[in-house]
Design a protein around this motif. Structure first.
Motif, short mmCIF file in Angstrom:
data_model
loop_
_atom_site.label_atom_id
_atom_site.label_comp_id
_atom_site.label_asym_id
_atom_site.label_seq_id
_atom_site.Cartn_x
_atom_site.Cartn_y
_atom_site.Cartn_z
N GLY A 181 -4.51 3.71 -3.47
CA GLY A 181 -3.17 3.53 -3.10
C GLY A 181 -2.75 2.32 -2.89
N ARG A 182 -3.44 1.28 -3.08
CA ARG A 182 -3.11 -0.09 -3.14
C ARG A 182 -2.39 -0.45 -4.24
NH1 ARG A 182 -8.22 -3.88 -0.76
NH2 ARG A 182 -8.58 -2.63 0.87
N ILE A 183 -1.26 -1.35 -3.93
CA ILE A 183 -0.21 -1.61 -5.13
C ILE A 183 -0.38 -2.96 -5.63
CG2 ILE A 183 2.18 -2.01 -5.61
CD1 ILE A 183 2.84 -0.26 -3.50
N PHE A 184 -0.70 -3.37 -6.92
CA PHE A 184 -0.95 -4.53 -7.72
C PHE A 184 0.22 -4.79 -8.75
CE2 PHE A 184 -4.74 -2.76 -6.31
CZ PHE A 184 -5.60 -3.82 -5.65
N ILE A 222 11.52 -2.63 11.13
CA ILE A 222 11.61 -3.72 10.06
C ILE A 222 10.82 -2.99 8.92
CG2 ILE A 222 10.95 -5.87 9.46
CD1 ILE A 222 11.04 -6.54 12.68
N LEU A 223 9.51 -2.60 9.08
CA LEU A 223 8.87 -2.04 7.85
C LEU A 223 9.10 -0.65 7.50
CD1 LEU A 223 5.28 -2.86 9.41
CD2 LEU A 223 6.25 -4.09 7.51
N ASN A 224 9.90 0.11 7.98
CA ASN A 224 10.43 1.32 7.45
C ASN A 224 11.66 1.00 6.54
OD1 ASN A 224 10.81 4.06 7.48
ND2 ASN A 224 12.28 4.14 8.54
N PRO A 257 7.95 1.37 -1.46
CA PRO A 257 8.84 1.83 -2.58
C PRO A 257 9.86 0.76 -2.86
CG PRO A 257 8.79 3.43 -0.97
CD PRO A 257 7.96 2.32 -0.40
N GLN A 258 10.32 -0.13 -1.81
CA GLN A 258 11.39 -1.05 -2.06
C GLN A 258 10.49 -2.37 -2.81
OE1 GLN A 258 10.84 0.41 0.94
NE2 GLN A 258 12.64 1.56 1.19
N ILE A 259 9.36 -2.56 -2.34
CA ILE A 259 8.74 -3.74 -2.84
C ILE A 259 8.49 -3.46 -4.48
CG2 ILE A 259 6.31 -5.07 -2.97
CD1 ILE A 259 6.40 -4.77 0.08
N MET A 260 8.03 -2.14 -4.81
CA MET A 260 7.74 -1.90 -6.01
C MET A 260 9.13 -2.14 -7.25
SD MET A 260 4.80 1.27 -6.32
CE MET A 260 5.74 2.30 -5.36
N GLN A 261 10.11 -1.56 -6.49
CA GLN A 261 11.59 -1.69 -6.95
C GLN A 261 11.71 -3.21 -7.30
OE1 GLN A 261 14.59 0.03 -4.70
NE2 GLN A 261 16.25 -0.13 -6.67
N TRP A 262 11.70 -4.01 -6.11
CA TRP A 262 11.64 -5.42 -6.38
C TRP A 262 10.89 -6.24 -7.31
CZ3 TRP A 262 7.63 -9.05 -4.48
CH2 TRP A 262 8.02 -10.48 -4.40
N HIS A 302 0.95 -1.18 0.04
CA HIS A 302 0.06 -0.01 0.03
C HIS A 302 0.95 1.28 0.06
CE1 HIS A 302 -3.32 2.70 0.65
NE2 HIS A 302 -4.24 1.79 0.90
N ASN A 303 0.61 2.21 -1.00
CA ASN A 303 1.46 3.33 -1.22
C ASN A 303 0.90 4.43 -0.34
OD1 ASN A 303 3.66 4.83 -2.34
ND2 ASN A 303 2.15 5.86 -3.71
#
Length: 416
Positions: A117-120, A91-93, A98-103, A71-72
């Motif tokens: 704001g949800r990321i898919f 841990i989450l910070n 941002p890091q998940i989208m890059q991954w 979630h962005n």
């Protein structure tokens, strides 16, 4: 634990869900050179043992309706979606949207940020991402073993049952990572059997989370089962107000908005065996405007109650809900109906069973873990993912925490 004689560290991971795979992926990057080729000897001998016949089964199930992976939103707001904020904040910070989208992009999967704001993934499917993920893991020297069920942990050894031939084997490890999921959707592997490997004091009781709530409807509501309540606001006495929609079910209510309120409902229910969900059926209309319209329409004797309520903006499903919940003697009372429309009180009778839950609350208590998520009583055993004692609603928060805790464990193992 350091290696000796240039021997790879033996990393044993139990569970091939998102947390276990994320842990393996981080560690396995040390097994390849700058050209992407495996080094020899490997730094980490990473083996994942999964009791089902394939990896990521719950991950794939979650992706059937569009894989909401994160979630962005602003991190200060994002972290408040979780309980145990203090334990999870660092841990989450370190690893969230941002890091998940890059991954995802690194795996060839383009992310998409929805209006909420949800990321898919753009494809809205989990399978292509999982295939690319597993391909990378294998290329980086990770070995996956399926139909392998952990039976017991004894010191630095794990007893594994091969479900194909029912043979037991004992496997040594340097570092053991437990990524076994919670106890919801047991048919997909998260069956909670890991609780027998730990001390009872180390575990907060598991409870269904992100699951439907029970409410006994009258027969009048039967035609409305499966119908959504759209554009409503909901809350409990122990949770903030949230906007969205929910669905009327034969057993009560379900859907994302119900899940957002669930932590507060569960706390209230655990204390007094009853909880109340409040719903604002017309959140876009303030109380004074609503009352003025109710008084105005009530003066027109040609308008039926149904017509009056429809003119307010209530659809048939919302009207049916009002008729089922509100005492008939209040229907023609503008002041009381204004209160019911803006704060409809629905008494909750309980929750659907654990095996129908999307996730579960409870798990291994952070007080029994070091900051690196290793057990205080045996520091080469780590835990990550949903088996930890944290809870969050749907909306990408669950998967984010699984990925982040898996990577967090791996980062600390990589320095040993």
């Amino acid at each position: 634990m350091s290696t000796t004689h240039n021997r790879p560290q033996k990393i044993m991971i139990i569970g091939a869900g998102p947390a276990g795979l994320a842990c393996a992926e981080y560690l396995s990057q040390y097994n390849i050179d700058k050209n992407g080729n495996l080094i020899s000897p490997l730094k980490f001998d990473i083996k994942i043992y999964e009791q089902k016949t394939s990896a990521g089964r719950k991950f794939l199930m979650a992706g059937k309706t569009g894989l909401n992976i994160s979630h962005n939103e602003d991190f200060a707001q994002f972290i408040q979606r979780y309980d145990h904020v203090q334990a999870l904040q660092e841990i989450l910070n370190d690893y969230h949207a941002p890091q998940i989208m890059q991954w995802m992009q690194g795996l060839g999967i383009e992310p998409y940020i929805g209006s909420s704001g949800r990321i898919f993934p753009v494809e809205m499917k989990a399978a292509p991402l999982l295939r690319a993920w597993l391909k990378r893991l294998i290329a980086q020297g990770v070995k996956l073993y399926y139909q392998q069920q952990c039976q017991q942990i004894d010191g630095n050894q794990v007893q594994i049952l091969d479900l194909k031939n029912q043979q037991l084997k004992t496997i040594d490890f340097d570092q053991l990572v437990l990524a076994c999921g919670g106890a919801s959707w047991s048919r997909l592997g998260s069956d909670g059997r890991w609780q027998q490997w730990l001390d009872k004091d180390e575990i907060a009781p598991l409870q269904a989370s992100n699951v439907g709530v029970l409410k006994a409807w009258s027969s009048f509501m039967q035609p409305y089962f499966g119908q959504p309540l759209k554009r409503v606001q909901a809350w409990s006495t122990l949770s903030d107000k949230h906007f969205g929609e929910m669905v009327i079910s034969h057993y009560g209510l379900e859907g994302g908005l119900v899940y957002r309120c669930q932590r507060g409902l569960r706390l209230q229910y655990n204390e007094i065996q009853q909880a109340t969900l409040y719903i604002d059926l017309l959140p876009d209309i303030d109380q004074k405007t609503l009352l003025d319209k109710l008084l105005q329409y009530g003066q027109n004797k040609k308008l039926s109650l149904n017509t009056q309520w429809q003119k307010l903006g209530l659809d048939k499903t919302k009207i049916a809900l009002l008729r089922d919940i509100v005492d008939k003697k209040d229907w023609s009372n503008a002041e009381k109906m204004q209160q019911h429309i803006k704060q409809l009180a629905i008494k909750i009778d309980g929750f659907r069973p654990m095996d129908e839950a999307i996730s579960c609350a409870g798990g291994v208590k952070f007080s029994y873990l070091h900051a690196d998520l290793s057990l205080k009583r045996q520091s080469n055993i780590y835990l990550c993912g949903e088996m930890l004692d944290w809870d969050a609603p749907t909306g990408g928060y669950l998967l984010t925490a699984c990925l982040a805790t898996g990577r967090h464990v791996a980062k600390h193992i990589s320095t040993k």
